[in-house]
Design an enzyme around this catalytic site. Structure first.
Site, PDB file in Angstrom:
ATOM      1  N   HIS A 164       0.921  -1.346   0.039  1.00  0.00           N
ATOM      2  CA  HIS A 164       0.131   0.064  -0.138  1.00  0.00           C
ATOM      3  C   HIS A 164       0.790   1.231   0.187  1.00  0.00           C
ATOM      4  O   HIS A 164       0.862   2.107   0.884  1.00  0.00           O
ATOM      5  CB  HIS A 164      -0.989   0.196   1.191  1.00  0.00           C
ATOM      6  CG  HIS A 164      -2.148  -0.825   1.066  1.00  0.00           C
ATOM      7  ND1 HIS A 164      -3.073  -1.009   2.052  1.00  0.00           N
ATOM      8  CD2 HIS A 164      -2.706  -1.657   0.261  1.00  0.00           C
ATOM      9  CE1 HIS A 164      -3.808  -1.868   1.719  1.00  0.00           C
ATOM     10  NE2 HIS A 164      -3.776  -2.131   0.519  1.00  0.00           N
ATOM     11  N   ALA A 214       2.640   1.607   5.696  1.00  0.00           N
ATOM     12  CA  ALA A 214       2.596   0.994   7.258  1.00  0.00           C
ATOM     13  C   ALA A 214       1.579  -0.258   6.815  1.00  0.00           C
ATOM     14  O   ALA A 214       1.384  -0.860   8.046  1.00  0.00           O
ATOM     15  CB  ALA A 214       1.678   1.884   8.082  1.00  0.00           C
ATOM     16  N   HIS A 215       1.456  -0.837   5.910  1.00  0.00           N
ATOM     17  CA  HIS A 215       0.819  -2.121   5.646  1.00  0.00           C
ATOM     18  C   HIS A 215       1.665  -2.848   5.029  1.00  0.00           C
ATOM     19  O   HIS A 215       1.994  -2.769   3.678  1.00  0.00           O
ATOM     20  CB  HIS A 215      -0.554  -1.801   4.806  1.00  0.00           C
ATOM     21  CG  HIS A 215      -1.394  -0.700   5.407  1.00  0.00           C
ATOM     22  ND1 HIS A 215      -2.506  -0.207   4.750  1.00  0.00           N
ATOM     23  CD2 HIS A 215      -1.494  -0.268   6.712  1.00  0.00           C
ATOM     24  CE1 HIS A 215      -2.949   0.765   5.624  1.00  0.00           C
ATOM     25  NE2 HIS A 215      -2.503   0.784   6.986  1.00  0.00           N
ATOM     26  N   GLN A 216       1.846  -4.240   5.400  1.00  0.00           N
ATOM     27  CA  GLN A 216       2.566  -5.063   4.663  1.00  0.00           C
ATOM     28  C   GLN A 216       1.565  -6.395   4.358  1.00  0.00           C
ATOM     29  O   GLN A 216       1.273  -6.759   5.618  1.00  0.00           O
ATOM     30  CB  GLN A 216       3.813  -5.733   5.545  1.00  0.00           C
ATOM     31  CG  GLN A 216       4.832  -4.255   5.739  1.00  0.00           C
ATOM     32  CD  GLN A 216       4.608  -3.798   7.104  1.00  0.00           C
ATOM     33  OE1 GLN A 216       4.339  -4.545   8.073  1.00  0.00           O
ATOM     34  NE2 GLN A 216       4.493  -2.461   7.042  1.00  0.00           N
TER      35      GLN A 216
END
Length: 768
Positions: A489, A675-677
């Site tokens: 993201h 901040a999104h994996q």
């Protein structure tokens, strides 16, 4: 402003700074000379002839002071503004220490040391700076000129060097400046702070000893975040013996929010930030007890239908099934997801107002706060109110009440297997105790440490999309998909200045968003327009640098700023792999041209929202792009008719948008963050296309599961907390049913009652 001690969280000490011996003294001094070029002491030529200061003609310096005062609603005295501009961060020991902490964890530090070594030579200096004398011997004016030349260089390596030193300088200054807090009014402790009631976790403690300590349980869960917390609750309430382990430590509400420096060290993994291998994208993930759920921003968004259909079309009908609806509903209800109680802060209201004026869709975002007003802009530093119903507030306490056990400070080395190399039997790792005072900042080797072997019938890996594939790789899993299919993201930023006092560190971080551009390719790929976290280091470290004076004036205007992100549902992927030296995750990811085009559409849209809401300055974080400053005092903005696109009503703004598109957001020079994996242990219908099957079981194994964002078949397109919890709900309930069937001696070919046809029982190592 200092608050009374009873109105501040309990201080969490920092570890001692790491050794700086990975660079020589000369290399460090060269680096600090460059950082001085980013943020030097600025004064008037009539006040000083000191070449170590950036001197401006008296008229220009006075005009800068007047400009600074006019930009603030309640400007400080002229003397205070003058002292602020004359402050020289590179001489401040706290500033230097923060830079040391940042570089000590950077995988690229060896390459940096080589460049700094070259800069210390006459010929190297001439080649890289145009000056014969090394940068340490240059006056402040030349140092600033060097950074400017690199920022605009035709050589990508120099542009990247400028990006790195600018970010390090602005981050350290935001966290350590003796002037910033007093001038901005920011404090790490929220106004009217009062600690909520935290859960009294009873962690397993071990005595010293050389022998391996053994523990036996039904299920061991690696990770205490959103996936691990849900799994622990479900399995414990089903009557099974559960042990949750995590390398992070628990910090109760009385210690939250932490200071920015303490949070980076204790609440986030890898000192607060990972950088991708080419330094194009900064990646943040939680590293304390509770994982990402401890530091996330309360956002509750359900997986959208077009993504569910996409995932189902890969052979995973689960995602369009009533069973998955039930998983999402259970999660939704348990965390108390609701828009009730929301009080929008300035930038969240700007998203709603700007989108409305432009005729775009936007709405409030549900929060996991059980309908309570949660006006907390510092959840990024940990939530002291205990209102955010994340893992440490909701799921793990419920698991504990049902009998689950916990170990903090436990770093898993590997999953263990039986002699067949197929059947998982538990995990092995190293447990590190707190010190005698209950602290975790002291050196690990000075505290009690024990090797631990946990024997379990089922192993669930919920360590997140960076660590879960690394653990599987270290455990001998040979599946070629492990670590692949990484989605992030990726985000670009836009910051706007407003006349009004925005107090950007207060209020819910994301309580609104616009999905107007979420499906730009008609296949579900696009961007969401969202506000972003604005604690100082997060807001200022990612700002584009234009000059020393501009950077100092921008930081001064912090309480009048609002920052937003263009959050991209990325189609294209990267990978995670273990660092061969440290064993920690490394990230190989570059935003593709396809995805960055979408992100840039979002940046333009955010600029239009800022325009429509009366911003006095608009600053996309794009290299080489000057901010947009209305030349008419904002009159054209005030005359904007609802439903009209300002690109077609304001020629000056339209011309600036053309410059924005020309500047572009090409990686790695542009500022990207994530901040999104997701996706590194992808769920799949066939073994050759993923890592786990529809039940979360690792292909080619028995008794080994993954339950976190790493199993997403592709990017979720929404902030992933609810989806992680829903997938974990499905997987852990299946594990509970497998254990129940074993205990009841139900033949493996029988389907458990009430599960539905898609729940596949473990029958063979291939997962069929």
């Amino acid at each position: 402003m200092d608050l009374p001690l009873e109105h501040t969280p309990v201080a969490t000490p920092l570890p001692e700074p790491p050794s700086g011996e990975f660079m020589s003294i000369a290399q460090w001094e060269t680096l600090f000379a460059l950082l001085d070029g980013v943020l030097p002491s600025i004064t008037s030529a009539t006040s000083s002839t000191d070449a170590s200061k950036l001197t401006l003609p008296e008229h220009d310096f006075e005009r800068a002071l007047d400009r600074a005062a006019r930009s603030l609603q309640e400007p400080p005295s002229k003397g205070m503004l003058k002292a602020y501009l004359e402050y020289r961060p590179s001489e401040d020991e706290a500033f230097r220490t923060d830079v040391l902490r940042t570089l000590s964890i950077a995988a690229q530090r060896r390459q940096l040391a080589k460049v700094l070594n070259l800069l210390g030579t006459t010929y190297g200096s001439l080649i890289l700076t145009g000056y014969w004398n090394p940068v340490t011997e240059q006056p402040a004016k030349a140092r600033e000129a060097i950074v400017k030349s690199w920022t605009n260089s035709r050589l990508g390596a120099l542009r990247m060097l400028a990006k790195a030193i600018v970010s390090a300088a602005q981050k350290a200054n935001a966290m350590t400046s003796p002037y910033f807090a007093s001038l901005s009014g920011y404090t790490d402790a929220p106004r009217n702070w009062k600690a909520g009631e935290g859960y009294d976790f009873d962690f397993i403690q071990l005595g010293p000893g050389d022998a391996v300590h053994e523990i036996t349980t039904d299920v061991v869960i690696i990770g205490s975040g959103c996936g691990g917390g849900v799994s622990a609750k479900n399995l414990a309430e089903a009557g099974h013996k559960v042990l949750v382990v995590d390398k992070g430590y628990y910090f109760p509400p009385s210690q939250l929010p932490m200071t920015q420096a303490a949070a980076c060290n204790h609440l986030f993994d890898h000192g607060g930030i990972y950088m991708t291998d080419n330094a194009s994208t900064s990646v943040v993930c939680g590293g304390a007890w509770g994982g990402g759920g401890t530091v996330n921003w309360s956002v509750c968004l359900r997986l959208q239908d077009f993504v569910r259909e996409e995932w189902a079309a890969t052979g995973l009908p689960l995602f369009t099934s009533p069973e998955f609806d039930e998983c999402m509903d259970r999660v939704w209800d348990f965390v108390g997801a609701s828009t009730h109680g929301i009080r929008h802060n300035h930038r969240n209201q700007a998203i709603l107002d700007g989108a409305s004026k432009l005729g775009w869709k936007a709405r409030a975002v549900e929060q996991n706060t059980a309908s309570k007003e949660h006006y907390c802009g510092q959840c990024h530093l940990g939530c002291g109110s205990a209102e955010k119903r994340g893992p440490t507030v909701a799921w793990l306490p419920a698991a504990a009440e049902a009998g689950a056990e916990f170990m903090e400070g436990f770093t898993v080395d590997k999953v263990t297997f039986a002699a067949d190399d197929v059947t998982a039997t538990g995990v092995e790792g190293l447990w590190t105790a707190r010190d005698a005072n209950g602290q975790v900042h002291t050196p690990e080797d000075s505290r009690t440490q024990r090797r631990v072997r946990i024997k379990a019938d089922k192993v669930i890996v919920s360590a997140g999309s960076l660590w879960s594939p690394v653990i599987l790789t270290k455990s001998g899993i040979k599946n070629q998909n492990v670590g692949r299919n990484l989605h992030l993201h990726p985000c670009n930023f836009v910051t706007a200045e407003y006349k009004e006092d925005t107090r950007p560190w207060e209020g819910g971080i994301i309580t609104s968003y616009s999905g107007e551009f979420e499906n730009l390719d008609r296949n579900g790929h696009g961007v969401k327009l969202e506000p972003t976290c604005m604690v100082p280091y997060a807001a200022l470290a990612v700002q584009t640098w234009h000059s020393a004076l501009d950077a100092k004036l921008l930081a001064l205007k912090y309480r009048h700023l609002a920052s937003f992100i263009s959050l991209t549902r990325d189609r294209d992927t990267g990978r995670v792999y273990p660092d061969p030296r440290t064993g920690s995750p490394r990230i190989d990811y570059t935003v593709s041209d396809f995805d960055r085009d979408h992100t840039l559409e979002g940046v333009q849209a955010l600029a239009k929202i800022c325009y429509a809401t009366g911003a006095t300055e608009i600053r996309p974080h794009l290299p080489g792009l000057a901010p947009y400053v209305p030349d008419d005092g904002g009159e054209r903005q005030r005359r904007l008719v609802a439903g009209k696109d300002p690109e077609f009503t304001d020629p000056a703004f339209a011309a600036w948008l053309q410059q924005l598109r020309k500047a572009g957001n090409k990686a790695p020079e542009a500022i990207w963050s994530s901040a999104h994996q997701m996706g590194t242990c992808r769920m799949s219908a066939e073994e050759d296309s993923g890592v786990v099957d529809v039940n979360g079981k690792v292909w080619g194994t028995r008794n080994l599961y993954v339950a976190d964002a790493s199993v997403f078949p592709s990017a979720s397109g929404v902030n992933p907390m609810v989806t992680v919890m829903s997938v974990a709900d499905w997987i852990s309930r299946g594990v509970a049913e497998d254990l129940k069937a074993r205990d009841e001696h139900v033949p493996g070919l029988e389907m458990p009652a009430g599960v539905g046809v898609m729940r596949i029982r473990e029958q063979s190592a291939s997962g069929t």
